[in-house]
Write a protein that holds these residues in place. Structure first.
Motif, PDB file in Angstrom:
ATOM      1  N   GLY A   1      33.776   7.058 -65.252  1.00 27.25           N
ATOM      2  CA  GLY A   1      34.421   6.643 -66.469  1.00 27.25           C
ATOM      3  C   GLY A   1      34.335   7.608 -67.621  1.00 27.25           C
ATOM      4  N   HIS A   2      33.982   8.851 -67.398  1.00 23.38           N
ATOM      5  CA  HIS A   2      33.837   9.814 -68.477  1.00 23.38           C
ATOM      6  C   HIS A   2      34.729  11.029 -68.226  1.00 23.38           C
ATOM      7  CE1 HIS A   2      30.467   7.596 -70.157  1.00 23.38           C
ATOM      8  NE2 HIS A   2      30.044   7.450 -68.925  1.00 23.38           N
ATOM      9  N   SER A   3      35.169  11.648 -69.315  1.00 17.73           N
ATOM     10  CA  SER A   3      36.076  12.786 -69.195  1.00 17.73           C
ATOM     11  C   SER A   3      35.363  14.011 -68.662  1.00 17.73           C
ATOM     12  CB  SER A   3      36.684  13.103 -70.561  1.00 17.73           C
ATOM     13  OG  SER A   3      35.661  13.407 -71.481  1.00 17.73           O
ATOM     14  N   GLY A   4      36.126  14.906 -68.068  1.00 18.80           N
ATOM     15  CA  GLY A   4      35.555  16.090 -67.452  1.00 18.80           C
ATOM     16  C   GLY A   4      35.240  17.173 -68.458  1.00 18.80           C
ATOM     17  N   GLY A   5      34.449  18.139 -68.031  1.00 15.81           N
ATOM     18  CA  GLY A   5      34.051  19.225 -68.901  1.00 15.81           C
ATOM     19  C   GLY A   5      34.859  20.478 -68.647  1.00 15.81           C
ATOM     20  N   SER A   6      34.678  21.464 -69.492  1.00 18.25           N
ATOM     21  CA  SER A   6      35.388  22.727 -69.370  1.00 18.25           C
ATOM     22  C   SER A   6      34.508  23.840 -69.887  1.00 18.25           C
ATOM     23  CB  SER A   6      36.692  22.673 -70.168  1.00 18.25           C
ATOM     24  OG  SER A   6      37.240  23.972 -70.314  1.00 18.25           O
ATOM     25  N   HIS A   7      34.685  25.029 -69.306  1.00 16.32           N
ATOM     26  CA  HIS A   7      33.915  26.164 -69.777  1.00 16.32           C
ATOM     27  C   HIS A   7      34.355  26.615 -71.158  1.00 16.32           C
ATOM     28  CE1 HIS A   7      37.516  28.151 -68.303  1.00 16.32           C
ATOM     29  NE2 HIS A   7      37.146  29.252 -68.926  1.00 16.32           N
ATOM     30  N   ASP A   8      35.492  26.107 -71.646  1.00 15.76           N
ATOM     31  CA  ASP A   8      35.973  26.438 -72.978  1.00 15.76           C
ATOM     32  C   ASP A   8      35.508  25.428 -74.025  1.00 15.76           C
ATOM     33  OD1 ASP A   8      39.073  27.472 -71.504  1.00 15.76           O
ATOM     34  OD2 ASP A   8      37.370  28.700 -72.114  1.00 15.76           O
ATOM     35  N   ALA A   9      34.675  24.491 -73.654  1.00 17.44           N
ATOM     36  CA  ALA A   9      34.275  23.438 -74.582  1.00 17.44           C
ATOM     37  C   ALA A   9      33.423  23.979 -75.725  1.00 17.44           C
ATOM     38  CB  ALA A   9      33.525  22.336 -73.846  1.00 17.44           C
ATOM     39  N   GLY A  10      32.764  25.116 -75.531  1.00 18.35           N
ATOM     40  CA  GLY A  10      32.017  25.733 -76.614  1.00 18.35           C
ATOM     41  C   GLY A  10      30.591  25.264 -76.770  1.00 18.35           C
ATOM     42  N   TYR A  11      30.079  24.449 -75.858  1.00 17.60           N
ATOM     43  CA  TYR A  11      28.689  23.999 -75.943  1.00 17.60           C
ATOM     44  C   TYR A  11      27.757  25.039 -75.327  1.00 17.60           C
ATOM     45  CZ  TYR A  11      30.544  19.473 -77.288  1.00 17.60           C
ATOM     46  OH  TYR A  11      31.207  18.473 -77.945  1.00 17.60           O
ATOM     47  N   ALA A  12      26.546  25.114 -75.846  1.00 11.67           N
ATOM     48  CA  ALA A  12      25.567  26.071 -75.342  1.00 11.67           C
ATOM     49  C   ALA A  12      24.173  25.472 -75.475  1.00 11.67           C
ATOM     50  CB  ALA A  12      25.646  27.391 -76.117  1.00 11.67           C
ATOM     51  N   ILE A  13      23.251  25.984 -74.689  1.00 15.08           N
ATOM     52  CA  ILE A  13      21.864  25.568 -74.775  1.00 15.08           C
ATOM     53  C   ILE A  13      21.025  26.746 -75.239  1.00 15.08           C
ATOM     54  CG2 ILE A  13      21.521  26.027 -72.295  1.00 15.08           C
ATOM     55  CD1 ILE A  13      19.341  23.873 -72.295  1.00 15.08           C
ATOM     56  N   ARG A  14      20.146  26.483 -76.197  1.00 17.70           N
ATOM     57  CA  ARG A  14      19.185  27.481 -76.659  1.00 17.70           C
ATOM     58  C   ARG A  14      17.793  26.980 -76.297  1.00 17.70           C
ATOM     59  NH1 ARG A  14      20.772  31.667 -79.163  1.00 17.70           N
ATOM     60  NH2 ARG A  14      18.677  32.046 -79.968  1.00 17.70           N
ATOM     61  N   LEU A  15      17.253  27.579 -75.261  1.00 17.97           N
ATOM     62  CA  LEU A  15      15.981  27.149 -74.701  1.00 17.97           C
ATOM     63  C   LEU A  15      14.858  28.029 -75.241  1.00 17.97           C
ATOM     64  CD1 LEU A  15      14.530  25.341 -72.556  1.00 17.97           C
ATOM     65  CD2 LEU A  15      15.028  27.148 -70.899  1.00 17.97           C
ATOM     66  N   ASP A  16      13.868  27.412 -75.871  1.00 19.13           N
ATOM     67  CA  ASP A  16      12.743  28.163 -76.412  1.00 19.13           C
ATOM     68  C   ASP A  16      11.831  28.644 -75.282  1.00 19.13           C
ATOM     69  OD1 ASP A  16      13.572  27.695 -79.035  1.00 19.13           O
ATOM     70  OD2 ASP A  16      12.510  25.779 -79.124  1.00 19.13           O
ATOM     71  N   PRO A  17      11.061  29.705 -75.515  1.00 19.94           N
ATOM     72  CA  PRO A  17      10.114  30.170 -74.489  1.00 19.94           C
ATOM     73  C   PRO A  17       9.124  29.070 -74.113  1.00 19.94           C
ATOM     74  CG  PRO A  17      10.364  31.801 -76.227  1.00 19.94           C
ATOM     75  CD  PRO A  17      11.050  30.563 -76.706  1.00 19.94           C
ATOM     76  N   TYR A  18       8.752  29.051 -72.856  1.00 15.74           N
ATOM     77  CA  TYR A  18       7.783  28.056 -72.380  1.00 15.74           C
ATOM     78  C   TYR A  18       6.400  28.402 -72.897  1.00 15.74           C
ATOM     79  CZ  TYR A  18       4.946  25.269 -69.173  1.00 15.74           C
ATOM     80  OH  TYR A  18       4.034  24.393 -68.643  1.00 15.74           O
ATOM     81  N   THR A  19       5.753  27.422 -73.534  1.00 15.90           N
ATOM     82  CA  THR A  19       4.449  27.663 -74.154  1.00 15.90           C
ATOM     83  C   THR A  19       3.281  27.117 -73.353  1.00 15.90           C
ATOM     84  OG1 THR A  19       4.607  25.602 -75.434  1.00 15.90           O
ATOM     85  CG2 THR A  19       5.503  27.619 -76.445  1.00 15.90           C
ATOM     86  N   GLY A  20       3.549  26.434 -72.279  1.00 19.60           N
ATOM     87  CA  GLY A  20       2.479  25.866 -71.478  1.00 19.60           C
ATOM     88  C   GLY A  20       2.308  24.379 -71.677  1.00 19.60           C
ATOM     89  N   GLY A  21       2.730  23.845 -72.808  1.00 20.61           N
ATOM     90  CA  GLY A  21       2.583  22.419 -73.050  1.00 20.61           C
ATOM     91  C   GLY A  21       3.872  21.633 -72.879  1.00 20.61           C
ATOM     92  N   GLY A  22       4.994  22.319 -72.873  1.00 16.69           N
ATOM     93  CA  GLY A  22       6.251  21.615 -72.724  1.00 16.69           C
ATOM     94  C   GLY A  22       7.434  22.527 -72.976  1.00 16.69           C
ATOM     95  N   LEU A  23       8.622  21.930 -72.969  1.00 16.55           N
ATOM     96  CA  LEU A  23       9.855  22.654 -73.206  1.00 16.55           C
ATOM     97  C   LEU A  23      10.527  22.117 -74.458  1.00 16.55           C
ATOM     98  CD1 LEU A  23      11.321  22.734 -69.581  1.00 16.55           C
ATOM     99  CD2 LEU A  23      10.346  24.663 -70.842  1.00 16.55           C
ATOM    100  N   SER A  24      11.227  22.990 -75.172  1.00 18.86           N
ATOM    101  CA  SER A  24      12.014  22.583 -76.327  1.00 18.86           C
ATOM    102  C   SER A  24      13.301  23.393 -76.342  1.00 18.86           C
ATOM    103  CB  SER A  24      11.234  22.783 -77.632  1.00 18.86           C
ATOM    104  OG  SER A  24      10.889  24.143 -77.817  1.00 18.86           O
TER     105      SER A  24
ATOM    106  N   ARG B   1      17.717  23.318 -78.072  1.00 13.92           N
ATOM    107  CA  ARG B   1      18.807  22.698 -78.817  1.00 13.92           C
ATOM    108  C   ARG B   1      20.104  22.861 -78.041  1.00 13.92           C
ATOM    109  NH1 ARG B   1      15.613  24.216 -83.347  1.00 13.92           N
ATOM    110  NH2 ARG B   1      15.475  22.555 -84.919  1.00 13.92           N
ATOM    111  N   ILE B   2      20.978  21.888 -78.175  1.00 17.31           N
ATOM    112  CA  ILE B   2      22.342  21.990 -77.685  1.00 17.31           C
ATOM    113  C   ILE B   2      23.224  22.281 -78.900  1.00 17.31           C
ATOM    114  CG2 ILE B   2      24.250  20.839 -76.517  1.00 17.31           C
ATOM    115  CD1 ILE B   2      21.834  21.302 -74.705  1.00 17.31           C
ATOM    116  N   THR B   3      23.970  23.367 -78.861  1.00 21.36           N
ATOM    117  CA  THR B   3      24.870  23.680 -79.958  1.00 21.36           C
ATOM    118  C   THR B   3      26.306  23.415 -79.539  1.00 21.36           C
ATOM    119  OG1 THR B   3      24.964  26.014 -79.299  1.00 21.36           O
ATOM    120  CG2 THR B   3      23.320  25.397 -80.953  1.00 21.36           C
ATOM    121  N   GLY B   4      27.123  23.030 -80.508  1.00 14.13           N
ATOM    122  CA  GLY B   4      28.505  22.697 -80.243  1.00 14.13           C
ATOM    123  C   GLY B   4      29.446  23.841 -80.531  1.00 14.13           C
TER     124      GLY B   4
END
Length: 267
Positions: free
Chosen positions: A47-70, A72-75
């Protein structure tokens, strides 16, 4: 669950075909952030619309510090996205796996008011890992973004187990039937388990990742059993991760398969 790229697993006679998604990223060192975008067009179900490589979304993944991951998703405007649809009881699903396809984890980060996602996770083995963020931003397409990260420490690559149709996890015997779609049967003490509990709104979750190029899919069954269907196909070795819940505990059964369907996959 949906995403922008087709990866086949098997054809199954089911009423609903669920979407699949692939992501592509780049390997980064422990002192850099990873950013990636969807790699190709996809389609979706559920029931959800499909995605596209032109959608412009990106993930910015911080370096792993040993305690977890952090991360952001940018639009498309370059700003952090803060509004997401709830899909299978969560606004975002994060799959983390080593690049040798061991160490699989299905995580559910929590987002703060600024759009920063955090999740505690222990990645005990050093070397290259892969993270897939599976989500639908409010008003946007169903999307999967992938990024590589480097975990400090010794790296010992593990070969995949040989293909097999049976595996044992936490005392449960899980059988894979590839003759008419991809169907799993769970047994305990020699008897079929008929009272599986819903996990995140579905009877089970299936993730498949290709060994060669790390293309990814995440699908759900259309009925009460553990039968899955997706379109397309492709040769090569894949690792399957089936998650099911019984007696309030989630279990993950893993399989290696060679040659998936007939079509082709994209990365």
């Amino acid at each position: 669950m949906n995403a922008p790229v087709r990866l086949g697993v098997f054809a199954a006679v089911l009423a609903v075909v669920f979407g699949l998604a692939f992501g592509a990223g780049r390997l980064v060192g422990p002192d850099a952030a990873a950013e990636s975008r969807p790699a190709a067009d996809g389609h979706s179900g559920d029931g959800h619309s499909g995605g596209s490589h032109d959608a412009g979304y990106a993930i910015r993944l911080d370096p792993y510090t040993g305690g977890g991951l952090s991360f952001r998703i940018t639009g498309p405007d370059g700003r952090a996205v803060t509004a997401f649809e709830t899909l299978h009881e969560k606004p975002l699903h994060l799959i983390v796996v080593r690049r040798d396809l061991s160490g699989f984890q299905h995580l559910h980060p929590v987002m703060d008011a600024t759009g920063l996602w955090r999740v505690p996770v222990a990645l005990p083995d050093g070397g290259p890992w892969r993270a897939y963020a599976d989500f639908t931003a409010t008003g946007g397409p169903a999307t999967v973004l992938a990024a590589d990260l480097t975990v400090p420490g010794e790296h010992h690559s593990e070969p995949l187990p040989a293909p097999a149709t049976t595996t044992v996890v936490d005392g449960y015997t899980v059988r894979l039937d590839q003759h008419d779609g991809v169907t799993f049967q769970v047994e305990l003490d020699g008897r079929p388990v008929t009272d599986l509990q819903p996990y995140l709104g579905a009877a089970g979750h299936l993730v498949a990742i290709a060994q060669q190029d790390l293309t990814y899919l995440h699908v759900h069954p259309s009925g009460p059993g553990l039968a899955f269907a997706v379109e397309g196909g492709g040769p090569g070795v894949h690792r399957l991760y089936l998650q099911f819940q019984h007696r309030d505990v989630v279990h993950t059964a893993e399989f290696t398969v060679t040659g998936i369907g007939g079509g082709h996959a994209h990365n």
